[in-house]
Design an enzyme around this catalytic site. Structure first.
Site, mmCIF file in Angstrom:
data_model
loop_
_atom_site.group_PDB
_atom_site.id
_atom_site.type_symbol
_atom_site.label_atom_id
_atom_site.label_comp_id
_atom_site.label_asym_id
_atom_site.label_seq_id
_atom_site.Cartn_x
_atom_site.Cartn_y
_atom_site.Cartn_z
ATOM 1 N N PRO A 10 -108.790 -5.870 -38.701
ATOM 2 C CA PRO A 10 -107.473 -6.560 -38.876
ATOM 3 C C PRO A 10 -106.548 -6.325 -37.982
ATOM 4 O O PRO A 10 -106.184 -5.324 -37.417
ATOM 5 C CB PRO A 10 -107.231 -6.121 -40.067
ATOM 6 C CG PRO A 10 -108.460 -5.400 -40.729
ATOM 7 C CD PRO A 10 -109.456 -5.084 -39.605
ATOM 8 N N ASN A 11 -105.704 -7.438 -37.522
ATOM 9 C CA ASN A 11 -104.274 -7.471 -36.956
ATOM 10 C C ASN A 11 -104.603 -7.355 -35.140
ATOM 11 O O ASN A 11 -103.488 -7.305 -34.587
ATOM 12 C CB ASN A 11 -103.679 -6.344 -37.396
ATOM 13 C CG ASN A 11 -103.230 -6.520 -38.887
ATOM 14 O OD1 ASN A 11 -102.601 -7.614 -39.144
ATOM 15 N ND2 ASN A 11 -103.456 -5.644 -39.690
ATOM 16 N N ARG A 18 -98.071 -6.897 -31.297
ATOM 17 C CA ARG A 18 -98.063 -5.809 -32.320
ATOM 18 C C ARG A 18 -97.527 -4.543 -31.833
ATOM 19 O O ARG A 18 -98.233 -3.922 -31.074
ATOM 20 C CB ARG A 18 -99.207 -5.909 -33.071
ATOM 21 C CG ARG A 18 -99.456 -4.975 -34.173
ATOM 22 C CD ARG A 18 -100.956 -4.824 -34.471
ATOM 23 N NE ARG A 18 -101.306 -3.928 -35.397
ATOM 24 C CZ ARG A 18 -102.197 -3.184 -35.820
ATOM 25 N NH1 ARG A 18 -103.318 -3.453 -35.105
ATOM 26 N NH2 ARG A 18 -102.317 -2.238 -36.732
ATOM 27 N N TYR A 23 -99.547 0.089 -28.983
ATOM 28 C CA TYR A 23 -100.819 -0.529 -28.853
ATOM 29 C C TYR A 23 -100.784 -0.963 -27.376
ATOM 30 O O TYR A 23 -101.563 -1.689 -26.890
ATOM 31 C CB TYR A 23 -101.038 -1.652 -29.725
ATOM 32 C CG TYR A 23 -101.475 -1.074 -31.279
ATOM 33 C CD1 TYR A 23 -102.383 -0.137 -31.231
ATOM 34 C CD2 TYR A 23 -100.708 -1.200 -32.069
ATOM 35 C CE1 TYR A 23 -102.802 0.394 -32.664
ATOM 36 C CE2 TYR A 23 -100.863 -0.832 -33.468
ATOM 37 C CZ TYR A 23 -102.042 0.152 -33.822
ATOM 38 O OH TYR A 23 -102.228 0.651 -34.894
ATOM 39 N N ASN A 74 -113.975 -1.585 -32.980
ATOM 40 C CA ASN A 74 -112.575 -1.228 -33.514
ATOM 41 C C ASN A 74 -112.505 -1.705 -35.024
ATOM 42 O O ASN A 74 -112.025 -2.701 -35.078
ATOM 43 C CB ASN A 74 -111.459 -1.510 -32.371
ATOM 44 C CG ASN A 74 -110.144 -1.041 -32.831
ATOM 45 O OD1 ASN A 74 -110.137 -0.359 -33.846
ATOM 46 N ND2 ASN A 74 -109.211 -0.815 -31.672
ATOM 47 N N ALA A 77 -107.587 -0.973 -39.507
ATOM 48 C CA ALA A 77 -107.379 -0.213 -40.519
ATOM 49 C C ALA A 77 -108.709 0.239 -41.600
ATOM 50 O O ALA A 77 -108.628 1.077 -42.538
ATOM 51 C CB ALA A 77 -106.281 -0.733 -41.371
ATOM 52 N N HIS A 80 -110.300 3.836 -42.097
ATOM 53 C CA HIS A 80 -109.683 4.707 -43.061
ATOM 54 C C HIS A 80 -110.241 4.449 -44.279
ATOM 55 O O HIS A 80 -110.014 5.568 -44.988
ATOM 56 C CB HIS A 80 -108.124 4.691 -42.922
ATOM 57 C CG HIS A 80 -107.621 4.757 -41.325
ATOM 58 N ND1 HIS A 80 -107.978 5.794 -40.543
ATOM 59 C CD2 HIS A 80 -106.940 3.834 -40.800
ATOM 60 C CE1 HIS A 80 -107.605 5.346 -39.410
ATOM 61 N NE2 HIS A 80 -106.780 4.239 -39.569
ATOM 62 N N ASP A 87 -121.334 1.964 -44.355
ATOM 63 C CA ASP A 87 -122.637 1.790 -44.769
ATOM 64 C C ASP A 87 -123.354 0.891 -44.040
ATOM 65 O O ASP A 87 -124.645 1.153 -43.536
ATOM 66 C CB ASP A 87 -122.808 1.298 -46.333
ATOM 67 C CG ASP A 87 -122.440 2.147 -47.321
ATOM 68 O OD1 ASP A 87 -122.426 3.574 -47.100
ATOM 69 O OD2 ASP A 87 -122.385 2.131 -48.574
ATOM 70 N N GLU A 101 -117.426 3.548 -31.884
ATOM 71 C CA GLU A 101 -116.159 3.567 -32.435
ATOM 72 C C GLU A 101 -115.062 3.550 -31.404
ATOM 73 O O GLU A 101 -114.971 4.448 -30.850
ATOM 74 C CB GLU A 101 -115.895 4.494 -33.773
ATOM 75 C CG GLU A 101 -114.423 4.351 -34.367
ATOM 76 C CD GLU A 101 -114.371 5.517 -35.597
ATOM 77 O OE1 GLU A 101 -115.575 6.222 -35.954
ATOM 78 O OE2 GLU A 101 -113.013 5.506 -35.812
ATOM 79 N N HIS A 103 -110.670 3.222 -30.549
ATOM 80 C CA HIS A 103 -109.302 3.011 -31.109
ATOM 81 C C HIS A 103 -108.416 2.908 -29.696
ATOM 82 O O HIS A 103 -108.421 3.783 -28.681
ATOM 83 C CB HIS A 103 -108.728 4.111 -31.671
ATOM 84 C CG HIS A 103 -109.407 4.196 -33.156
ATOM 85 N ND1 HIS A 103 -109.388 3.247 -34.256
ATOM 86 C CD2 HIS A 103 -110.758 5.098 -33.513
ATOM 87 C CE1 HIS A 103 -110.306 3.546 -35.172
ATOM 88 N NE2 HIS A 103 -110.857 4.591 -34.724
ATOM 89 N N SER A 105 -105.151 3.422 -30.000
ATOM 90 C CA SER A 105 -104.214 4.635 -29.981
ATOM 91 C C SER A 105 -105.054 5.705 -30.472
ATOM 92 O O SER A 105 -106.219 5.671 -30.475
ATOM 93 C CB SER A 105 -103.096 4.216 -31.319
ATOM 94 O OG SER A 105 -103.890 4.256 -32.367
ATOM 95 N N ARG A 110 -100.990 10.244 -35.363
ATOM 96 C CA ARG A 110 -100.286 9.331 -36.228
ATOM 97 C C ARG A 110 -100.197 9.940 -37.579
ATOM 98 O O ARG A 110 -100.224 11.000 -37.803
ATOM 99 C CB ARG A 110 -100.703 7.946 -35.811
ATOM 100 C CG ARG A 110 -100.591 7.599 -34.200
ATOM 101 C CD ARG A 110 -101.301 6.096 -34.084
ATOM 102 N NE ARG A 110 -100.401 5.161 -34.585
ATOM 103 C CZ ARG A 110 -100.985 3.848 -35.050
ATOM 104 N NH1 ARG A 110 -101.981 3.588 -34.851
ATOM 105 N NH2 ARG A 110 -100.021 3.053 -35.927
ATOM 106 N N ARG A 114 -104.091 8.182 -41.017
ATOM 107 C CA ARG A 114 -105.108 7.790 -39.878
ATOM 108 C C ARG A 114 -106.136 8.647 -39.423
ATOM 109 O O ARG A 114 -106.789 8.413 -38.486
ATOM 110 C CB ARG A 114 -104.364 7.291 -39.065
ATOM 111 C CG ARG A 114 -103.386 5.995 -39.223
ATOM 112 C CD ARG A 114 -102.496 5.270 -38.003
ATOM 113 N NE ARG A 114 -101.387 4.662 -38.332
ATOM 114 C CZ ARG A 114 -101.625 3.282 -38.771
ATOM 115 N NH1 ARG A 114 -102.837 2.585 -38.770
ATOM 116 N NH2 ARG A 114 -100.698 2.448 -39.238
#
Ligand code: DQA
Length: 144
Positions: A10-11, A18, A23, A74, A77, A80, A87, A101, A103, A105, A110, A114
């Site tokens: 998301p986002n 953003r 970012y 990535n 959110a 978290h 799963d 995985e 990220h 940032s 942070r 997170r």
């Protein structure tokens, strides 16, 4: 030619606009262009997607599982709190496929919420805090 799925939660479609202080100012289409070119140079096909929808992300991991594809993820959110995405990732990595995985940032530097990733424990590896280079490193590793 091997295909690698690069999935964004998301986002992330709003990269560049953003929170650029967090970012950076690379926008999403620049990210897609950079990773597509890197894939060509590395001799792999890239399939790069973004969704704000948890169910869609899970379906894409299932698709990677069915097609035996490695994944750069990535989870944004979902990192978290999404046990369902975890799963799906566990199904993939426990069958021997790789999932890195990433990220942009460094979530550990942070807000406290997170600091925990429900994905990291089932990921092949984790790269965080290096901006867009987090993706470049992950893709380079999966292409090798
Ligand atoms: C992120 C970090 C997450 O905490 C956040 O929710 C994101 C982006 C990153 O790439 O730094 O959306 O995954």
């Amino acid at each position: 030619m091997a295909k690698i799925l690069i999935l964004n939660g998301p986002n992330l479609s709003r990269l560049g606009a953003r929170e650029p202080d967090v970012y950076g100012d690379t926008n999403y289409s620049d990210l897609v262009g950079t990773l597509t070119s890197l894939g060509v140079n590395l001799g792999v096909e890239t399939d790069i997607r973004q969704s704000n929808d948890e169910a869609e992300m899970i379906s894409w991991i299932q698709e990677a599982f069915d097609q035996k594809l490695d994944v750069v993820l990535n989870p944004a959110a979902f990192t978290h709190y999404s046990y369902a995405l975890r799963d799906a990732c566990a199904m993939l990595t426990k069958s021997g496929q790789r999932l890195i995985e990433v990220h942009i940032s460094n979530p550990h530097a942070r807000e406290e919420f997170r600091h925990n990733s429900v994905i990291s424990g089932v990921a092949t590896g984790v790269i965080a805090g290096l901006g867009i280079d987090s993706y470049r490193l992950a893709l380079t590793q999966l292409a090798s």
